[in-house]
Enzyme design. Sequence first.
Site, PDB file in Angstrom:
ATOM      1  N   MET A  64       0.802  -1.229   0.000  1.00  0.00           N
ATOM      2  CA  MET A  64       0.000   0.000   0.000  1.00  0.00           C
ATOM      3  C   MET A  64       0.833   1.277   0.000  1.00  0.00           C
ATOM      4  O   MET A  64       0.296   2.369   0.120  1.00  0.00           O
ATOM      5  CB  MET A  64      -0.954   0.017   1.200  1.00  0.00           C
ATOM      6  CG  MET A  64      -1.922  -1.136   1.216  1.00  0.00           C
ATOM      7  SD  MET A  64      -2.899  -1.203  -0.298  1.00  0.00           S
ATOM      8  CE  MET A  64      -3.701  -2.779  -0.071  1.00  0.00           C
ATOM      9  N   CYS A  65       2.147   1.161  -0.142  1.00  0.00           N
ATOM     10  CA  CYS A  65       3.003   2.346  -0.197  1.00  0.00           C
ATOM     11  C   CYS A  65       2.958   2.966  -1.582  1.00  0.00           C
ATOM     12  O   CYS A  65       2.961   2.268  -2.595  1.00  0.00           O
ATOM     13  CB  CYS A  65       4.451   1.982   0.138  1.00  0.00           C
ATOM     14  SG  CYS A  65       4.713   1.682   1.881  1.00  0.00           S
ATOM     15  N   HIS A  66       2.935   4.296  -1.606  1.00  0.00           N
ATOM     16  CA  HIS A  66       2.973   5.024  -2.866  1.00  0.00           C
ATOM     17  C   HIS A  66       4.412   5.122  -3.358  1.00  0.00           C
ATOM     18  O   HIS A  66       5.321   5.351  -2.557  1.00  0.00           O
ATOM     19  CB  HIS A  66       2.439   6.448  -2.677  1.00  0.00           C
ATOM     20  CG  HIS A  66       0.988   6.504  -2.353  1.00  0.00           C
ATOM     21  ND1 HIS A  66       0.518   6.303  -1.077  1.00  0.00           N
ATOM     22  CD2 HIS A  66      -0.095   6.722  -3.136  1.00  0.00           C
ATOM     23  CE1 HIS A  66      -0.801   6.405  -1.086  1.00  0.00           C
ATOM     24  NE2 HIS A  66      -1.201   6.663  -2.324  1.00  0.00           N
ATOM     25  N   MET A 107       8.010   4.577   5.877  1.00  0.00           N
ATOM     26  CA  MET A 107       8.203   3.206   5.400  1.00  0.00           C
ATOM     27  C   MET A 107       9.511   3.074   4.627  1.00  0.00           C
ATOM     28  O   MET A 107      10.179   2.041   4.700  1.00  0.00           O
ATOM     29  CB  MET A 107       7.020   2.754   4.556  1.00  0.00           C
ATOM     30  CG  MET A 107       5.729   2.600   5.345  1.00  0.00           C
ATOM     31  SD  MET A 107       5.889   1.570   6.833  1.00  0.00           S
ATOM     32  CE  MET A 107       6.396   0.028   6.123  1.00  0.00           C
ATOM     33  N   GLU A 108       9.891   4.108   3.907  1.00  0.00           N
ATOM     34  CA  GLU A 108      11.162   4.072   3.176  1.00  0.00           C
ATOM     35  C   GLU A 108      12.337   4.010   4.147  1.00  0.00           C
ATOM     36  O   GLU A 108      13.301   3.262   3.930  1.00  0.00           O
ATOM     37  CB  GLU A 108      11.271   5.290   2.250  1.00  0.00           C
ATOM     38  CG  GLU A 108      10.377   5.221   1.032  1.00  0.00           C
ATOM     39  CD  GLU A 108       8.884   5.431   1.299  1.00  0.00           C
ATOM     40  OE1 GLU A 108       8.082   5.187   0.375  1.00  0.00           O
ATOM     41  OE2 GLU A 108       8.492   5.834   2.418  1.00  0.00           O
ATOM     42  N   ASP A 142      23.690 -11.170   6.000  1.00  0.00           N
ATOM     43  CA  ASP A 142      24.027 -12.011   4.846  1.00  0.00           C
ATOM     44  C   ASP A 142      25.530 -12.069   4.611  1.00  0.00           C
ATOM     45  O   ASP A 142      26.082 -13.133   4.344  1.00  0.00           O
ATOM     46  CB  ASP A 142      23.326 -11.485   3.591  1.00  0.00           C
ATOM     47  CG  ASP A 142      23.672 -12.307   2.368  1.00  0.00           C
ATOM     48  OD1 ASP A 142      23.489 -13.542   2.398  1.00  0.00           O
ATOM     49  OD2 ASP A 142      24.152 -11.717   1.372  1.00  0.00           O
TER      50      ASP A 142
END
Length: 164
Positions: free
Chosen positions: A75-77, A115-116, A130
């Site tokens: 749902m992120c733009h 969110m970014e 990793d």
Amino acid sequence: MPEFTHFNKQGRAQMVDITEKKESHRLAVAKTSVLVNEHIYQQIHDQSIKKGDVLAVAQVAGIMAAKQTAALIPMCHPIPISGVDIAFDWVSEASDYRLVITVSVKTKGSTGVEMEALTAASACALTVYDMCKAVDKGMVIGPTYLVEKSGGKNGDFRRSDPIR
């Protein structure tokens, strides 16, 4: 009953319409950390991990993740990011070392960049894991959290920072 923004009238998922939202300068700062043993700390510090310069690769991974957040989080733009800055700091904890990752993301737009920043911080930590897992799989990632955000109609947010 509360009205949910990510559901349409049929109760199905939708992306929030930000057409009418005002543009503003927006900033989000997120943090996470990776707890490693002394051996991994020393190898990162000496740049002797066989896969290469851990922090340089993690930094690029974080920047790439910030730019790809809309492709990862449904749902992120997709937004134009004007800047991403990533800082690494070490904190010693008994016989372990905590790599603290701080990510700042900026934009000028109609929606925020929380969110970014969180996605970038997570990608940095996962990249460190990793690159170092051949040395020790016992590393611990987190906590991951938003430190602050500014801009937008909901105003500013700042939390007390549990990781210094």
